[in-house]
Design an enzyme around this catalytic site. Structure first.
Site, PDB file in Angstrom:
ATOM      1  CD  GLU A 229      -3.049  -1.008   2.249  1.00  0.00           C
ATOM      2  OE1 GLU A 229      -2.948  -0.118   3.100  1.00  0.00           O
ATOM      3  OE2 GLU A 229      -4.014  -1.777   2.163  1.00  0.00           O
ATOM      4  CD  GLU A 300      -4.528  -5.926   2.954  1.00  0.00           C
ATOM      5  OE1 GLU A 300      -5.282  -5.186   3.601  1.00  0.00           O
ATOM      6  OE2 GLU A 300      -3.302  -5.960   3.103  1.00  0.00           O
TER       7      GLU A 300
END
Ligand SMILES: *[C@@H]1O[C@H](CO)[C@@H](O)[C@H](O)[C@H]1NC(C)=O
Ligand SMILES: *[C@@H]1O[C@H](CO)[C@@H](O)[C@H](O)[C@H]1NC(C)=O
Ligand SMILES: *[C@@H]1O[C@H](CO)[C@@H](O)[C@H](O)[C@H]1NC(C)=O
Ligand SMILES: *[C@@H]1O[C@H](CO)[C@@H](O)[C@H](O)[C@H]1NC(C)=O
Ligand SMILES: *[C@@H]1O[C@H](CO)[C@@H](O)[C@H](O)[C@H]1NC(C)=O
Ligand SMILES: *[C@@H]1O[C@H](CO)[C@@H](O)[C@H](O)[C@H]1NC(C)=O
Ligand SMILES: *[C@@H]1O[C@H](CO)[C@@H](O)[C@H](O)[C@H]1NC(C)=O
Ligand SMILES: *[C@@H]1O[C@H](CO)[C@@H](O)[C@H](O)[C@H]1NC(C)=O
Ligand SMILES: *[C@@H]1O[C@H](CO)[C@@H](O)[C@H](O)[C@H]1NC(C)=O
Ligand SMILES: *[C@@H]1O[C@H](CO)[C@@H](O)[C@H](O)[C@H]1NC(C)=O
Ligand SMILES: *[C@@H]1O[C@H](CO)[C@@H](O)[C@H](O)[C@H]1NC(C)=O
Ligand SMILES: CC(=O)N[C@H]1CO[C@H](CO)[C@@H](O)[C@@H]1O
Length: 853
Positions: A229, A300
């Site tokens: 991320e 995710e």
């Protein structure tokens, strides 16, 4: 109403293609293989004369005659390609250090049973390299054994090396010693950081290579991740952000693993790096891959959400999760979905990040104890089965969309005249419209997708849950309610002249403790001359908890919260004439785990004012950690070196010690710490984590009451239990509880699509048109009581119910006959089973709630 009318049975059988069964890929890869995939779809129906007919047979024949020389993984714009075949893959995160090695085989087996193809894990750098060059790959850190167990069970692995991982894990997985590397700036174009990052990445890759764990070597790893991320902080580094992204990609590729790498939440992932989506609604919120040659992957898909002290658990429903997963697959060309987490587990010791509770994603399909959480687990399992039936159409078919109503669309994938799958979406969250698709009428529950693996028969609807609901119970088996059981050791409050570490400023806490302890004492002394003895003490802190003492007596406490940068303790205090000692205990509840410039984050005291006087730059004395920590009073050896006192009343800053014998059986066990305040617990010298029961949620309950005690931490008798309690918690009222499923409940109605039952021969799935309630108790337990049974129109759901105005009077008796004394039972929801129709012409529901014993 779905594909076939009410009164018919459907029997659905699928022979899984060899390429989907995933097992033993390590033994078959070296030969040229040619897979012939058969899909049998057999439906039987029952007409009014109760005669069984063979209704329909579809044989889907797909020949993937790709010659595969050696094992390989690649990708195209549609999916990962394993040995020449496109794949629709379901993956689940299970983090090896968040459970114990004895749990790994059963967690993985349950994941496989739940329809997963891949297990995804991060690599936890700070566990593996606690000091520079000192490595630990033993016990819970034994990543190689974890991966080999996944391989043994025939699943793939997705390895997220990071090495920055966030993961609600302390320091986002970075070892704290990196903080003290001269000139380091984390996660940017910084020479020192890049050197260490490359070194650790190479270490892990080489370790995997040495154990032959990459798919191309015959191992299970098909996909590897670098960074994590990064996009969320890239802007903070301006030009250097993009330079670092480019360097990261290059460094990963130069590891020569000949397999795909991914970068999650990184829209500008360069070259062959696959950018992937993280979030809850990747089917609606994501822009997609940054190249038409990269597949659409969701790394995710949050099954719940991280939980912090002071907040309630996030209950993401099975229906919402199924809706967004299916939407991603059908609308975003999704071919890889990972559930974060599939099993969350436990943040043992001091491993959780700031304010993160000790239990991790207990709401996942496998709960903190590794038990199946229903209906989430079963509903997703049925969805996986339904979507897998569509794989060939999805992965090789042409896509068209047909509008069926204002908020209703059919997404159709066809690969040949006989390979067709359709997905009927109702995006209206209130109404249940009736739509016609290819001359058949379908009723669509609000906000749902129906899956038609043959474009004709709906076999699953994301909003219609037919899986039983399990209720977990905690049964106390060991109590600690006698004074005689406990011994106490009181922590001393250090005074200024008892501290040897000195500074003329308030020190930053992490740089001072080096993460050796959660605790740092700040001490000073002031001289009171005048008679005026009342003062306002103000202490401002960046984290996370403060307890202020004047001359050894507690004057007040305060704490922050996950999204609070700083907080202030403010108390009126009395000084005596002469020297007064002020000691402030600053406690952290985990290190930070995210953000740009994490190495510069500050914690601990920022400013101290007494009345109008400013003591921020003053002579301060420090003590890192607690006396009890220094003496290791939580271990057998350490505890025998100190003299313990008899228990009298709950005090603050107190160590409590007792022993207990292990409860019989193999059910999970947990400590109920509901009567405690805040602290940490050790069993036989191992920390099972921090607790913070006194920080209540908005609804007034603790964020976490039960704390997992792995059986592998225990010996049969005389286990040493030590608690460190900061507040006035009462240890007499804690208990050791056995965790089990004590209640199962099923709820189905006439409009349920056929149910995919997973029992039976491996690879064969049966679809039962007639809805039925299937109840099943955990291993070695039986249904002992039917709490409620109603065939008719019972009101409510498994959470709360009552009999409606239509009810078969013998419901209870019929269900009892079918279920009592058995581990599992199946009750068909038909009027024949329940005798006379209590309300002809009305659609009916069956709700059964039962106790397991
Ligand atoms: C890199 O790792 C090797 C061992 O794998 C070690 O000898 C070396 O000192 C490390 N370098 C740095 C900068 O940490
Ligand atoms: C990063 O790489 C891309 C090509 O992948 C290139 O266009 C860009 O200029 C590079 N950026 C920097 C800052 O090096
Ligand atoms: C990767 O392969 C290249 C070219 O064969 C070689 O120069 C390099 O050293 C290899 N890197 C690793 C980490 O093996
Ligand atoms: C999905 O694939 C189709 C056909 O390859 C393409 O037209 C479409 O843009 C893709 N959708 C997304 C969201 O990538
Ligand atoms: C898929 O369906 C469309 C429209 O029904 C048709 O034009 C197309 O030929 C079909 N494709 C295949 C591969 O059968
Ligand atoms: C469903 O509707 C919501 C708004 O009501 C919209 O944001 C969302 O994108 C829609 N989803 C789909 C798949 O059409
Ligand atoms: C629907 O029914 C009409 C008339 O009954 C028929 O002409 C048409 O081919 C049917 N369509 C499909 C997709 O079966
Ligand atoms: C950490 O402490 C050392 C001295 O102990 C000091 O030199 C250094 O500046 C401190 N670093 C930070 C970031 O506070
Ligand atoms: C946080 O610190 C700032 C000064 O750095 C101060 O103005 C503010 O009042 C503090 N907030 C709280 C809640 O203590
Ligand atoms: C107290 O002193 C510190 C540094 O010595 C200063 O940053 C802070 O602003 C002062 N606070 C007040 C209220 O004067
Ligand atoms: C334990 O808690 C229960 C209620 O929660 C209370 O009735 C009981 O008195 C408590 N026992 C002790 C020893 O504190
Ligand atoms: C990227 C994304 O979808 N983020 C969402 C994750 O879930 C939280 C909680 O529901 C949302 O607030 C985020 O927007």
């Amino acid at each position: 109403m779905f594909a076939v009318q009410c009164n018919k049975y459907v029997f659905f059988s699928l022979t899984t293609p060899p390429s989907l069964s995933t097992s033993q890929h390590n033994t078959t890869h070296s030969n040229v293989t040619s897979h012939t995939n058969f899909l049998f779809l057999i439906l039987f129906y029952k007409d009014k004369e109760m005669v069984w007919f063979l209704w329909w047979i579809v044989l889907l024949l797909l020949v993937h005659d790709t010659a595969v020389e050696g094992a390989n993984v690649s990708y195209d714009g549609r999916s990962l390609i394993i040995d020449g075949h496109r794949k629709l893959l379901f993956s689940g995160s299970i983090h090896y250090p968040r459970s114990t090695p004895d749990m790994w085989p059963s967690l993985i087996a349950k994941a496989k049973q739940g329809g997963l193809d891949v297990i995804q894990t991060y690599v936890f750098w700070n566990l593996h390299e606690p000091q520079p060059g000192q490595y630990d790959f033993t016990g819970r850190n034994d990543i190689v054994s974890f991966i080999k167990e996944i391989q043994r069970q025939g699943l793939y692995v997705s390895l997220r090396i990071g090495p920055f991982i966030e993961a609600e894990w302390k320091y986002g997985g970075l070892p704290f010693w990196l903080h003290d590397v001269p000139g380091i700036v984390f996660r940017t174009n910084n020479q020192a950081f890049k050197l260490h990052m490359q070194n650790f990445t190479t270490k892990i890759v080489n370790m995997m290579k040495a154990e032959n764990l990459f798919y191309t070597q015959g191992g299970p790893i098909i996909l590897t991740q670098i960074e994590n991320e990064y996009q969320t902080i890239e802007g903070a580094f301006h030009e250097d952000g993009q330079r670092y992204v480019n360097w990261t990609a290059q460094m990963a590729i130069s590891q020569n693993i000949s397999e795909p790498w991914m970068m999650c939440k990184q829209d500008n992932a360069p070259g062959p790096m696959i950018n992937t989506c993280n979030g809850m609604r990747c089917g609606e919120t994501w822009k997609g891959p940054n190249s038409p040659n990269k597949p659409s992957m969701w790394t995710e898909n949050w099954t719940s959400f991280l939980q912090v002290y002071g907040e309630d658990a996030n209950m993401r429903s099975a229906q919402d999760l199924a809706f967004h997963t299916t939407l991603f697959v059908v609308k975003m060309n999704g071919s890889f979905v990972n559930y974060y987490m599939y099993h969350g587990g436990t943040n043992f010791g001091r491993t959780s990040a700031s304010y993160i509770i000790t239990g991790y994603y207990d709401q996942a399909p496998l709960d903190e104890y590794g038990m199946i959480r229903q209906p989430k687990y079963g509903h997703l399992m049925h969805m996986h089965t339904a979507l897998k039936l569509c794989s060939d159409a999805l992965l090789y078919g042409q896509f068209t969309i047909e509008h069926l109503g204002p908020n209703q669309d059919a997404y159709i994938y066809n690969a040949s005249s006989s390979t067709c799958a359709a997905f009927i979406l109702n995006n209206n969250s209130q109404e249940s419209p009736q739509v016609v698709f290819r001359n058949t009428s379908y009723s669509l529950p609000p906000k749902s997708i129906s899956i038609l693996p043959d474009c004709k028969h709906a076999v699953f609807n994301t909003a219609t849950v037919s899986t039983q609901v399990n209720t977990r119970s905690m049964q106390p088996v060991v109590r600690f309610d006698s004074h005689q059981q406990w011994e106490v050791f009181s922590e001393t409050v250090p005074q200024f002249d008892q501290t040897s570490m000195r500074s003329n400023t308030l020190l930053e806490q992490m740089n001072t403790t080096k993460d050796k302890s959660d605790y740092l004492w700040y001490t000073m002394s002031v001289h009171q001359k005048s008679a005026e003895t009342q003062h306002m003490l103000k202490v401002n802190s960046r984290g996370h908890v403060l307890r202020a003492y004047v001359n050894g007596a507690l004057v007040g406490s305060a704490h922050g919260a996950r999204n609070v940068k700083n907080f202030t303790l403010q108390e009126t205090v009395s000084f005596s004439t002469g020297i007064n000692s002020i000691s402030v205990l600053s406690a952290m509840v985990g290190l930070p785990d995210s953000g740009a410039f994490m190495e510069r984050k500050r914690s601990g005291l920022m400013e101290v004012l007494i009345g109008k006087l400013n003591f921020t730059s003053y002579s301060w004395g420090y003590q890192v950690g607690l006396l009890g920590e220094k003496l290791s009073v939580y271990t057998d050896e350490g505890s025998s070196d100190v003299s313990w006192n008899q228990y009298e009343n709950p005090g603050t800053l107190t160590w409590y010690k007792t022993t207990f014998d292990t409860p019989e059986g193999d059910q999970p066990i947990a400590l109920n710490l509901g009567s405690m305040g805040k602290g940490e617990v050790w069993i036989n010298g191992q920390s099972i984590g921090r607790y913070w029961v006194s920080f209540k949620t908005p609804l007034g309950s603790p964020s976490q009451t039960w704390y997992n005690v792995p059986r592998s931490f225990l010996k049969p008798t005389r286990n040493l239990l030590v608690l460190f309690e900061e507040e006035h918690g009462n240890p007499l009222n804690i208990s050791l509880d056995v965790v089990s499923i004590n209640k199962v409940c099923g709820h189905v109605s006439d409009s349920h699509p056929p149910r995919i039952n997973s029992w039976g021969v491996h690879g064969h799935f049966h679809l039962r048109r007639r809805p039925s309630v299937h109840l099943r108790c955990p291993k070695k337990r039986i249904i002992s009581k039917i709490v409620f049974a109603s065939h008719g129109n019972p009101v409510g759901d498994c959470e709360s119910y009552s009999i409606g105005n239509c009810h078969s009077p013998n419901s209870q008796q019929i269900v009892e006959n079918a279920c009592i004394g058995k581990r599992q039972c199946l009750i068909s929801h038909t009027t024949e089973v329940f005798g006379d129709d209590p309300c002809p012409g009305t659609s009916k529901t069956l709700l059964v709630d039962a106790l397991c014993e």
